[in-house]
Design an enzyme around this catalytic site. Structure first.
Site, PDB file in Angstrom:
ATOM      1  N   LYS A 204     -38.319 -64.942  27.663  1.00 35.28           N
ATOM      2  CA  LYS A 204     -37.000 -64.662  28.238  1.00 35.28           C
ATOM      3  C   LYS A 204     -36.665 -65.693  29.318  1.00 35.28           C
ATOM      4  O   LYS A 204     -37.545 -66.147  30.049  1.00 35.28           O
ATOM      5  CB  LYS A 204     -36.994 -63.246  28.824  1.00 35.28           C
ATOM      6  CG  LYS A 204     -35.633 -62.749  29.297  1.00 35.28           C
ATOM      7  CD  LYS A 204     -35.751 -61.318  29.809  1.00 35.28           C
ATOM      8  CE  LYS A 204     -34.424 -60.789  30.327  1.00 35.28           C
ATOM      9  NZ  LYS A 204     -34.574 -59.415  30.891  1.00 35.28           N
ATOM     10  N   SER A 280     -31.377 -56.282  29.144  1.00 33.46           N
ATOM     11  CA  SER A 280     -30.960 -57.682  29.163  1.00 33.46           C
ATOM     12  C   SER A 280     -31.838 -58.599  28.312  1.00 33.46           C
ATOM     13  O   SER A 280     -31.503 -59.759  28.103  1.00 33.46           O
ATOM     14  CB  SER A 280     -30.943 -58.196  30.609  1.00 33.46           C
ATOM     15  OG  SER A 280     -32.242 -58.125  31.209  1.00 33.46           O
ATOM     16  N   GLY A 301     -36.161 -54.323  34.556  1.00 31.30           N
ATOM     17  CA  GLY A 301     -35.827 -53.768  35.866  1.00 31.30           C
ATOM     18  C   GLY A 301     -34.971 -52.534  35.762  1.00 31.30           C
ATOM     19  O   GLY A 301     -34.809 -51.789  36.724  1.00 31.30           O
ATOM     20  N   GLY A 302     -34.377 -52.318  34.576  1.00 29.81           N
ATOM     21  CA  GLY A 302     -33.556 -51.133  34.330  1.00 29.81           C
ATOM     22  C   GLY A 302     -33.490 -50.861  32.837  1.00 29.81           C
ATOM     23  O   GLY A 302     -32.420 -50.677  32.277  1.00 29.81           O
ATOM     24  N   GLY A 303     -34.673 -50.882  32.196  1.00 28.41           N
ATOM     25  CA  GLY A 303     -34.732 -50.668  30.752  1.00 28.41           C
ATOM     26  C   GLY A 303     -34.581 -51.930  29.934  1.00 28.41           C
ATOM     27  O   GLY A 303     -34.408 -51.865  28.717  1.00 28.41           O
ATOM     28  N   SER A 304     -34.671 -53.094  30.568  1.00 33.32           N
ATOM     29  CA  SER A 304     -34.302 -54.345  29.905  1.00 33.32           C
ATOM     30  C   SER A 304     -35.243 -54.773  28.793  1.00 33.32           C
ATOM     31  O   SER A 304     -34.883 -55.631  27.989  1.00 33.32           O
ATOM     32  CB  SER A 304     -34.183 -55.474  30.931  1.00 33.32           C
ATOM     33  OG  SER A 304     -33.057 -55.267  31.749  1.00 33.32           O
TER      34      SER A 304
END
Length: 606
Positions: A204, A280, A301-304
């Site tokens: 990534k 993301s 960091g939030g389900g990425s």
């Protein structure tokens, strides 16, 4: 007067009084020129602040952060109580060589005969495993250089699609050939570095990987950042012989859940190119689901990691906070982010995880992690541990999904785990979910703002995508007191969850509250804001980030439109082995997968 709300101390909360309230988000869905105009207004000094204040008040955020007395002291990053060793596991040395950990992980896996896959019926779809590649190389049926040429062709084909739908934002075919040639030579000499030698992976674009400049899928970050070195996790993989195909596409700077990126083109879902991958980590999930790479590294960091893995029908592991070293990535200063693997199978995720694990020394001193371990999959002790698992399910939350296809499929898996393997499904209550969403938004938003402020002060803020600028405007509205209140909520929510983990071993939910949403054509040029879709995609993933727990998304089937559905398993701190073991059983229950519309067999062509 009368606005102040005083919360009871967490230990005094009567869970029998907790009522689940479905999440209702009041925000506009905007794309195209209307979205551009909205962002211009949002960034205007007075009217923009008024709009943000109104939206936050309407969605209850002001009440949580500024009108509430929270009795718990702040917790600025996850703090875990000591954890008991997991049963039926093999300890790994996080200070040892990654190659040695991978070799030990290989011995933990279930028996598998790669020759049967090579000689099997190609009409029956399956993803090639890392062990299939290793067998092909060692048996001289194929070489890494041969596979590299097929991958280069596939990636270049993606790059020429109209509209653009690139899997990678940085790619150098000659660099791939160079790495593949070195791996091929090692096999010719009979000296492969590990089972991961010759395995192709994408990284990534917020993780450092030589020789590419890390830019977070922006158009400008390479101007302010000259670093082209490997991140620690990437360096560990490189020592195992992994071949890196390039830097994978992503939602700009990780500030979105769909994977939309007007800068380079939006990655398309391999199961339906008219739909999003989720984000993301959009490129990493799509390149694995397309069969081009065996695995990829993402950040979460939030389900990425978990959201795109669910939407693309692959496996994504979010490790315990601090289990992997963030040095060399853009998320090194956050308190909710991790680096983790995405692969097409639980066993391949396990192998990659074994290579990259190892805490940053400073984190180790603070977090005091339990020693890393893996499930010894075939052992009697491991099988017995499966039968004693207690699975926590908060039914009204579990069922709060866009389509009952999702909850029904997840429910079916729980029933099979109970009937076939003896797992006990325990009804639980998770209080203060709305507060948790707010605390997570403030925590991740404040960290992002802190990291980007210097560039924004230099005028780079206007070069961000419009959805990133929308997020930044919201993040700037948070105050220091908002941040402290969010960290007080973090400690309170940690208490609630650790009390739940006294009763259950794993909390089970759908990974996402919806399957892959359609891409509005008007969103391709300027992006979009759709907070309601974001709410569905993030519904179940936030606790693992705010509180640092390990979680994994496993594909369990498809909805009526043929779109993948994921099941999320969230475990105790440092409990990666338990969720990997359970994920492997879920994978076995679900059986065969559906061939994606966009799929490339780069190992064994017909």
């Amino acid at each position: 007067m009368g606005k102040k709300r005083v919360m009871l101390p967490a230990e005094e909360l009567d869970l029998s009084t907790v009522k689940y309230e479905p999440e209702v988000i009041d925000a506009p869905h905007l794309t195209g020129l209307t979205f551009r105009l909205f962002v211009k207004i949002l960034e205007a000094p007075l009217i923009g602040a008024a709009i943000i204040s109104y939206m936050k008040k309407k969605n209850g955020m002001i009440e949580f952060l500024r009108s509430t007395v929270i009795p718990e002291p702040p917790m600025y990053k996850p703090e875990f109580p000591p954890q008991d060793p997991e049963p039926g596991t093999i300890l790994l040395d996080e200070d040892g060589n990654p190659e040695d950990r991978v070799e030990l992980a290989l011995k933990c896996l279930l028996d598998y005969d790669p020759a049967s896959s090579w000689n099997g019926d190609l009409s029956q779809f399956h993803y090639w495993k890392i062990r299939d590649y290793a067998y092909g190389y060692r048996s001289k049926l194929v070489t890494p250089s041969m596979v590299a040429e097929r991958i280069i062709t596939a990636i270049e084909e993606f790059s020429h699609k109209k509209p653009p739908a690139p899997l990678l934002v940085s790619f150098d075919a000659e660099e791939v050939r160079k790495q593949a040639a070195a791996s091929t030579k090692r096999f010719e000499e009979g000296k492969p570095l590990s089972i991961l030698d010759g395995i192709f992976m994408a990284i990534k674009d917020d993780i450092g990987c030589y020789p590419y400049i890390l830019k977070g899928a922006t158009t400008w970050k390479d101007e302010t950042n000259s670093n082209n070195e490997d991140a620690v996790c990437v360096s560990r993989l490189r020592s195992c012989g992994v071949i890196f195909v390039g830097k994978a596409n992503m939602h700009e700077l990780g500030m979105g859940t769909t994977g939309n990126n007007p800068n380079y083109g939006t990655t398309r879902n391999p199961h339906d190119p008219e739909r999003y991958t989720g984000g993301s980590s959009s490129g990493p999930a799509a390149i694995v689901a397309s069969g081009i790479c065996s695995a990829a590294l993402g950040t979460d960091g939030g389900g990425s990691i978990r959201i795109p893995s669910s939407l693309c029908g692959v496996v994504g592991l979010k490790t315990t906070y601090g289990r992997t070293d963030l040095r060399g990535s853009l998320c090194g200063s956050g308190t909710v982010e991790i680096i983790g693997p995405i692969a097409s199978s639980v066993e391949d995720v396990t192998l990659v995880y074994a290579a990259i694990l190892g805490s940053y020394p400073m984190d180790r001193n603070i977090l005091k992690p339990s020693p890393p371990c893996l499930p010894n999959f075939p052992s009697i002790e491991s099988l017995n541990a499966m039968g004693s698992l207690r699975l926590g399910k908060y039914t009204p939350w579990f069922n709060d999904v866009h389509s009952t296809d999702i909850s029904d499929k997840c429910e079916d898996i729980l029933n099979q785990l109970s009937k076939t393997h003896g797992c006990e499904v325990v009804e639980i209550v998770i209080p203060e979910l709305h507060e948790m969403r707010t605390a997570h938004l403030v925590s991740i938003g404040s960290a992002m703002l802190n990291g980007l402020n210097p560039d924004c002060e230099d005028g780079k803020g206007t070069e961000l995508n419009y959805d990133s600028r929308t997020s930044m405007a919201i993040f700037r509205s948070f105050t220091a007191s908002d941040y402290v209140a969010a960290q007080c909520l973090r400690r309170r929510l940690m208490y609630h969850h650790m009390e739940i983990f006294k009763k259950v071993d794993v909390i089970v939910t759908p990974t996402a509250g919806m399957t892959a949403p359609k891409i509005p054509p008007s969103a391709l040029k300027y992006g979009e804001t759709d907070i309601q879709v974001t709410g569905y995609l993030m519904r179940f993933v936030i606790a693992a980030n705010l509180l640092g727990f390990p979680a994994i998304s496993v594909p369990i089937g498809y909805d009526k439109q043929g779109l993948p559905i994921g099941l999320q398993l969230m475990g105790r701190p440092w409990g990666e082995a338990s969720i990997l073991r359970l994920a492997s059983v879920v994978e076995e229950i679900c059986g065969s997968k559906k061939r994606p519309v966009s799929f490339y067999d780069v190992l064994k062509t017909s």
